[in-house]
Write an enzyme that holds these catalytic residues in place. Sequence first.
Site, PDB file in Angstrom:
ATOM      1  N   LYS A   1       3.069  15.384  -7.875  1.00 16.47           N
ATOM      2  CA  LYS A   1       3.617  15.221  -6.533  1.00 16.47           C
ATOM      3  C   LYS A   1       4.967  15.914  -6.358  1.00 16.47           C
ATOM      4  O   LYS A   1       5.627  15.732  -5.341  1.00 16.47           O
ATOM      5  CB  LYS A   1       3.757  13.726  -6.225  1.00 16.47           C
ATOM      6  CG  LYS A   1       2.429  12.961  -6.285  1.00 16.47           C
ATOM      7  CD  LYS A   1       2.623  11.477  -6.030  1.00 16.47           C
ATOM      8  CE  LYS A   1       1.315  10.720  -6.128  1.00 16.47           C
ATOM      9  NZ  LYS A   1       1.460   9.286  -5.843  1.00 16.47           N
TER      10      LYS A   1
ATOM     11  N   PRO B   1       1.931  11.979   0.199  1.00 21.82           N
ATOM     12  CA  PRO B   1       1.056  13.091  -0.147  1.00 21.82           C
ATOM     13  C   PRO B   1       0.673  13.042  -1.622  1.00 21.82           C
ATOM     14  O   PRO B   1       1.517  12.799  -2.488  1.00 21.82           O
ATOM     15  CB  PRO B   1       1.921  14.316   0.158  1.00 21.82           C
ATOM     16  CG  PRO B   1       2.900  13.835   1.170  1.00 21.82           C
ATOM     17  CD  PRO B   1       3.183  12.416   0.817  1.00 21.82           C
ATOM     18  N   GLU B   2      -0.606  13.259  -1.906  1.00 26.25           N
ATOM     19  CA  GLU B   2      -1.051  13.281  -3.295  1.00 26.25           C
ATOM     20  C   GLU B   2      -1.040  14.713  -3.803  1.00 26.25           C
ATOM     21  O   GLU B   2      -0.685  15.650  -3.083  1.00 26.25           O
ATOM     22  CB  GLU B   2      -2.411  12.592  -3.412  1.00 26.25           C
ATOM     23  CG  GLU B   2      -2.340  11.154  -2.919  1.00 26.25           C
ATOM     24  CD  GLU B   2      -3.505  10.259  -3.346  1.00 26.25           C
ATOM     25  OE1 GLU B   2      -4.120  10.505  -4.391  1.00 26.25           O
ATOM     26  OE2 GLU B   2      -3.793   9.290  -2.609  1.00 26.25           O
TER      27      GLU B   2
ATOM     28  N   ASN C   1      -2.888   6.651  -4.286  1.00 27.37           N
ATOM     29  CA  ASN C   1      -3.710   5.493  -3.957  1.00 27.37           C
ATOM     30  C   ASN C   1      -5.146   5.861  -3.613  1.00 27.37           C
ATOM     31  O   ASN C   1      -6.087   5.154  -3.982  1.00 27.37           O
ATOM     32  CB  ASN C   1      -3.074   4.736  -2.788  1.00 27.37           C
ATOM     33  CG  ASN C   1      -3.190   3.243  -2.941  1.00 27.37           C
ATOM     34  OD1 ASN C   1      -3.372   2.752  -4.052  1.00 27.37           O
ATOM     35  ND2 ASN C   1      -3.115   2.517  -1.844  1.00 27.37           N
TER      36      ASN C   1
ATOM     37  N   ARG D   1       0.873  -2.016  -4.230  1.00 32.41           N
ATOM     38  CA  ARG D   1       0.070  -0.991  -3.566  1.00 32.41           C
ATOM     39  C   ARG D   1      -1.323  -1.557  -3.295  1.00 32.41           C
ATOM     40  O   ARG D   1      -1.844  -2.346  -4.075  1.00 32.41           O
ATOM     41  CB  ARG D   1      -0.055   0.273  -4.436  1.00 32.41           C
ATOM     42  CG  ARG D   1       1.252   0.966  -4.733  1.00 32.41           C
ATOM     43  CD  ARG D   1       1.946   1.484  -3.492  1.00 32.41           C
ATOM     44  NE  ARG D   1       1.127   2.457  -2.772  1.00 32.41           N
ATOM     45  CZ  ARG D   1       1.059   3.757  -3.074  1.00 32.41           C
ATOM     46  NH1 ARG D   1       1.775   4.242  -4.081  1.00 32.41           N
ATOM     47  NH2 ARG D   1       0.312   4.571  -2.353  1.00 32.41           N
TER      48      ARG D   1
END
Length: 326
Positions: free
Chosen positions: A52, A2-3, A223, A316
Amino acid sequence: MPEGHSVHRIARQFERNFVGHRIAVSSPQGRFAEGAAVLNGTELIEVWAVGKQMFMGFAGDHWLRIHLGIYGAWDFSGDIQADATIASANGRMGQTNQRGTVFDAEGENSLTSIGAPRKTRVRMAEAEKESALDVANSFPPEPIGQVRVRLLTDTVCADLRGPTACEVLTQEQVDAVLNRLGPDPQRDPSDVAGQKFVDTIRKKNTAIGLLLMDQSVVAGIGNVYRAEMLFRAGIDPYRPGKLITEDEAWALWRDWVYLLEIGVQTGQMMTIDGLEGEAWRKAMANRADRHWVYKREGMPCLKCGTNIRLDEMANRKLYWCPSCQT
């Protein structure tokens, strides 16, 4: 993972449903038993997020710090009162701007589960199975799976599974965590915070694609937002921070302020501007219709037609357009 927008929305849900109540805190799994004993029966005073991470302030100078990480999620049950910006249930999203009700295929922002998408089912951690989450006939429901911590009032229950961090801190320890984090525009959208971001970016030789993911540089970007912000700015993700101009760095900060607010208000990482009517509803319902480059590898760029590239940066996935981003 989760961002930042999702964590702010979780905090709002706790603020609406739990703040001001004495909370029964337990650890059905047992791994948080000691911390639960410290918090059990005390009043929840405040809840807020930075990036976060979420911080829950309990009476007695005790704070519960939660970082969901990749697999963490909160599952809610009971008589949940939705914040005005979280008018959703079981994956349904109802907007407050009168654009109509849409359905999010990811199920990320359901009232009943926020974090790692679980929709109406939860993953049984040890057996790698999925089981229906049926809480209609009893309250509180029996814990399902590996519940690290349960927060319970007379009417609402929240179960946490799979977090990266779940710990009780003092105010001094909270301050130490905050000092390690970069600015979060939902907490501080000021020019002072923006200047801190700009100055940090422009003194580093690290690629901007890495800096935006560094929570000590700026809090909350993951991301998706990293890829979309750099595309919107037309910046090569490999360009060193010290070669980002002052104007470019400020544009990134202001875009983060803008996009994060959209994410908090709608529950979606909407990064394509100007959508109306059916196009907007499609984008709210399907991730593929609301992003420029994220998860569009090998597909034509929506602006120039060049195939979107997929690289790996610090383990990533990195999505970008080699033509538009120079």
